[in-house]
Scaffold this active site. Structure first.
Site, PDB file in Angstrom:
ATOM      1  N   ASP A 104      14.995  24.632   4.997  1.00  0.00           N
ATOM      2  CA  ASP A 104      15.781  23.858   4.013  1.00  0.00           C
ATOM      3  C   ASP A 104      16.512  24.744   3.013  1.00  0.00           C
ATOM      4  O   ASP A 104      17.688  24.526   2.719  1.00  0.00           O
ATOM      5  CB  ASP A 104      14.939  22.759   3.319  1.00  0.00           C
ATOM      6  CG  ASP A 104      13.717  23.246   2.575  1.00  0.00           C
ATOM      7  OD1 ASP A 104      13.418  24.468   2.634  1.00  0.00           O
ATOM      8  OD2 ASP A 104      13.057  22.418   1.910  1.00  0.00           O
ATOM      9  N   GLU A 107      10.714  24.333   9.651  1.00  0.00           N
ATOM     10  CA  GLU A 107       9.968  24.810   8.479  1.00  0.00           C
ATOM     11  C   GLU A 107      10.658  26.030   7.878  1.00  0.00           C
ATOM     12  O   GLU A 107      11.108  26.916   8.618  1.00  0.00           O
ATOM     13  CB  GLU A 107       8.540  25.146   8.922  1.00  0.00           C
ATOM     14  CG  GLU A 107       7.480  24.773   7.934  1.00  0.00           C
ATOM     15  CD  GLU A 107       7.322  23.267   7.701  1.00  0.00           C
ATOM     16  OE1 GLU A 107       7.938  22.744   6.750  1.00  0.00           O
ATOM     17  OE2 GLU A 107       6.588  22.629   8.473  1.00  0.00           O
ATOM     18  N   LEU A 146       0.979  18.024   1.502  1.00  0.00           N
ATOM     19  CA  LEU A 146       1.636  16.739   1.798  1.00  0.00           C
ATOM     20  C   LEU A 146       2.583  16.353   0.664  1.00  0.00           C
ATOM     21  O   LEU A 146       2.978  15.213   0.522  1.00  0.00           O
ATOM     22  CB  LEU A 146       0.592  15.642   2.018  1.00  0.00           C
ATOM     23  CG  LEU A 146      -0.390  15.935   3.150  1.00  0.00           C
ATOM     24  CD1 LEU A 146      -1.380  14.795   3.322  1.00  0.00           C
ATOM     25  CD2 LEU A 146       0.361  16.175   4.453  1.00  0.00           C
ATOM     26  N   SER A 147       2.921  17.344  -0.158  1.00  0.00           N
ATOM     27  CA  SER A 147       3.924  17.184  -1.209  1.00  0.00           C
ATOM     28  C   SER A 147       3.557  16.154  -2.264  1.00  0.00           C
ATOM     29  O   SER A 147       4.372  15.324  -2.669  1.00  0.00           O
ATOM     30  CB  SER A 147       5.290  16.831  -0.609  1.00  0.00           C
ATOM     31  OG  SER A 147       5.708  17.884   0.190  1.00  0.00           O
ATOM     32  N   GLU A 171      10.832  21.029 -10.224  1.00  0.00           N
ATOM     33  CA  GLU A 171       9.839  21.915  -9.586  1.00  0.00           C
ATOM     34  C   GLU A 171      10.217  23.382  -9.822  1.00  0.00           C
ATOM     35  O   GLU A 171       9.366  24.222 -10.118  1.00  0.00           O
ATOM     36  CB  GLU A 171       9.780  21.595  -8.093  1.00  0.00           C
ATOM     37  CG  GLU A 171       8.871  22.484  -7.289  1.00  0.00           C
ATOM     38  CD  GLU A 171       7.546  21.831  -6.930  1.00  0.00           C
ATOM     39  OE1 GLU A 171       7.445  20.595  -7.000  1.00  0.00           O
ATOM     40  OE2 GLU A 171       6.614  22.574  -6.577  1.00  0.00           O
ATOM     41  N   ASP A 210      11.046  18.127   0.571  1.00  0.00           N
ATOM     42  CA  ASP A 210       9.944  17.255   0.148  1.00  0.00           C
ATOM     43  C   ASP A 210      10.440  16.090  -0.701  1.00  0.00           C
ATOM     44  O   ASP A 210      10.061  14.938  -0.500  1.00  0.00           O
ATOM     45  CB  ASP A 210       8.913  18.056  -0.666  1.00  0.00           C
ATOM     46  CG  ASP A 210       8.415  19.272   0.092  1.00  0.00           C
ATOM     47  OD1 ASP A 210       8.680  19.358   1.298  1.00  0.00           O
ATOM     48  OD2 ASP A 210       7.783  20.133  -0.536  1.00  0.00           O
TER      49      ASP A 210
HETATM   50  C1  GLA Z   1       7.495  23.569   0.873  1.00  0.00           C
HETATM   51  C2  GLA Z   1       8.808  23.417   0.108  1.00  0.00           C
HETATM   52  C3  GLA Z   1       9.907  22.848   1.005  1.00  0.00           C
HETATM   53  C4  GLA Z   1      10.023  23.638   2.302  1.00  0.00           C
HETATM   54  C5  GLA Z   1       8.665  23.855   2.944  1.00  0.00           C
HETATM   55  C6  GLA Z   1       8.715  24.790   4.119  1.00  0.00           C
HETATM   56  O1  GLA Z   1       6.993  22.322   1.250  1.00  0.00           O
HETATM   57  O2  GLA Z   1       8.624  22.579  -1.007  1.00  0.00           O
HETATM   58  O3  GLA Z   1      11.121  22.822   0.312  1.00  0.00           O
HETATM   59  O4  GLA Z   1      10.698  24.852   2.095  1.00  0.00           O
HETATM   60  O5  GLA Z   1       7.705  24.375   2.028  1.00  0.00           O
HETATM   61  O6  GLA Z   1       9.473  24.235   5.135  1.00  0.00           O
END
Ligand code: GLA
Length: 396
Positions: free
Chosen positions: A46, A43, A133-134, A168, A180
């Protein structure tokens, strides 16, 4: 890309979506689905060129799309029962919020020189909004893929994810990493993706959980500082790298940094920045071990690392909240739970738990009661399966 999904295998009412589209716009749509995602571990790594281990899930955003004769963009969002109309030549972020994830993608495609025409778009889905959950990445990826198909753009698969990420940044104002959008586009059923966010090389890891399942517990909160704190963490990481770079010019990201470098170059300057960077360096290393454990089927050991990640995110990186901490603390000592942690950007959303299948109902019952009592809030729970990535839905 030629990934296609047959309509009868899709969970939402595709026929209903098609009919609603036809009622609104008078023609048949091209149908696209793009999934939400979970992340097993890794987490806030990225955007530091580290590794992540996400998977696409069986909750998705669905888009119907068709060409228009003029250069107008007409949108309809089922969740909000709202429309939005704008000319292709005048794309800009808007106050309503939800259109930005669509318009931002059209804008990025145009900026890269792809020729679009006017289009009608209808959006529906079953990814819970604001749950970490994106859903926004799923909207972006569905849009990118739908426009690619509709206007025969032949955008490479990785570029779809990168265009969605940039949308985004520019239209939603969140400097997110690539996890994501990559997971939504590249997801594969029964697999997690081990992604190197520096080289963008990836490997599918079979996700065989045996008697266990992935259970998401949704706090149903999204604290308002989540976006600003996310951008702030990103700047803190960049600051740490800049200080290390003064002494070690070959360093370009926290991926290249060791704890010793942080102690030498960052700790004396700013303890807060030091603690934030230390978490990221530890998390990148932890993910390496976690991937080995998953490959060896050592779910118990993987689960323990998930708990370590949670504690780091909560105490050091400071992106958790009392609701998330409560949910993890409630389950961490249960024999039926191998691992648990907050997931995603933080400040709300879901925890991800590996739970023995036979114990899931009881766990949901007990934890929901405690959560209601503590916060006066309803807890939602989803048992999730992994799924394939962005695809067109075809009908027979
Ligand atoms: C969000 C961001 C991702 C990542 C996570 C944390 O979901 O969109 O790119 O950085 O937080 O791991």
């Amino acid at each position: 890309m030629d990934s296609k999904l047959v309509a009868s295998t899709v969970k939402v009412d595709v026929e209903g979506l098609k009919q609603a589209f036809k009622n609104l716009y008078g023609v048949d749509p091209l149908l696209v689905r793009s999934p939400g995602r979970i992340n097993i571990i890794g987490e806030h790594t990225d955007y530091n060129e580290g590794f992540v281990m996400p998977a696409a899930i069986d909750k998705a955003i669905y888009i119907g799309i068709s060409k228009r004769e003029d250069d107008q963009v007409h949108l309809f969002a089922k969740d909000y029962e709202q429309t939005h109309t704008v000319a292709l030549s005048a794309l800009a972020p808007c106050e309503k919020g939800w259109p930005n994830y669509i318009l931002g993608v059209a804008d990025q495609l145009q900026k890269r020189g792809y020729i679009l025409g006017g289009f009608n778009l209808y959006i529906d889905g079953d990814v819970p909004l604001g749950a970490g959950l994106s859903s926004s990445a799923a909207v972006e990826c569905a849009t990118a893929y739908a426009l690619d198909q509709l206007f025969s753009l032949s955008v490479a698969q990785l570029d779809l994810a990168l265009i969605a990420q940039k949308a985004e940044h520019v239209f939603a104002g969140v400097s997110c990493g690539i996890m994501d959008q990559f997971a939504s586009v590249f997801g594969k059923k029964d697999h997690a993706i081990l992604l190197d966010c520096r080289s963008m090389e990836y490997e599918y890891l079979p996700l065989d959980l045996g008697d266990y399942k992935l259970l998401l517990l949704n706090t149903n909160v999204k604290h308002s500082l989540s976006d600003s704190a996310y951008n702030e963490r990103r700047s803190q990481c960049e600051q740490g790298v800049a200080w290390v770079k003064e002494k070690f010019p070959e360093v370009n990201s926290l991926r290249d940094v060791t704890l010793a470098m942080l102690e030498e170059c960052v700790e004396p300057k700013d303890n807060n920045v030091f603690v934030k960077c230390r978490f990221v360096v530890a998390e990148i290393e932890r993910l390496g071990r976690a991937a080995d454990f998953l490959k060896q089927g050592k779910l118990d050991a993987l689960g323990k690392l998930m708990l370590e990640t949670h504690d780091g995110l909560s105490k050091d990186y400071e992106v958790s909240c009392s609701e998330l901490d409560f949910l993890v603390d409630r389950v961490r000592d249960l024999d039926a739970v191998l691992g648990a942690r907050m997931m995603g950007g933080g400040f709300g959303g879901c925890t991800i738990n590996i739970v023995k299948t036979a114990y899931i109902d009881e766990l949901i019952k007990t934890v929901s009661a405690g959560y209601l009592q503590e916060f006066g809030l309803k807890l939602d729970a989803y048992v999730v399966e992994t799924a394939s990535g962005t695809s067109q839905i075809i009908e027979f």
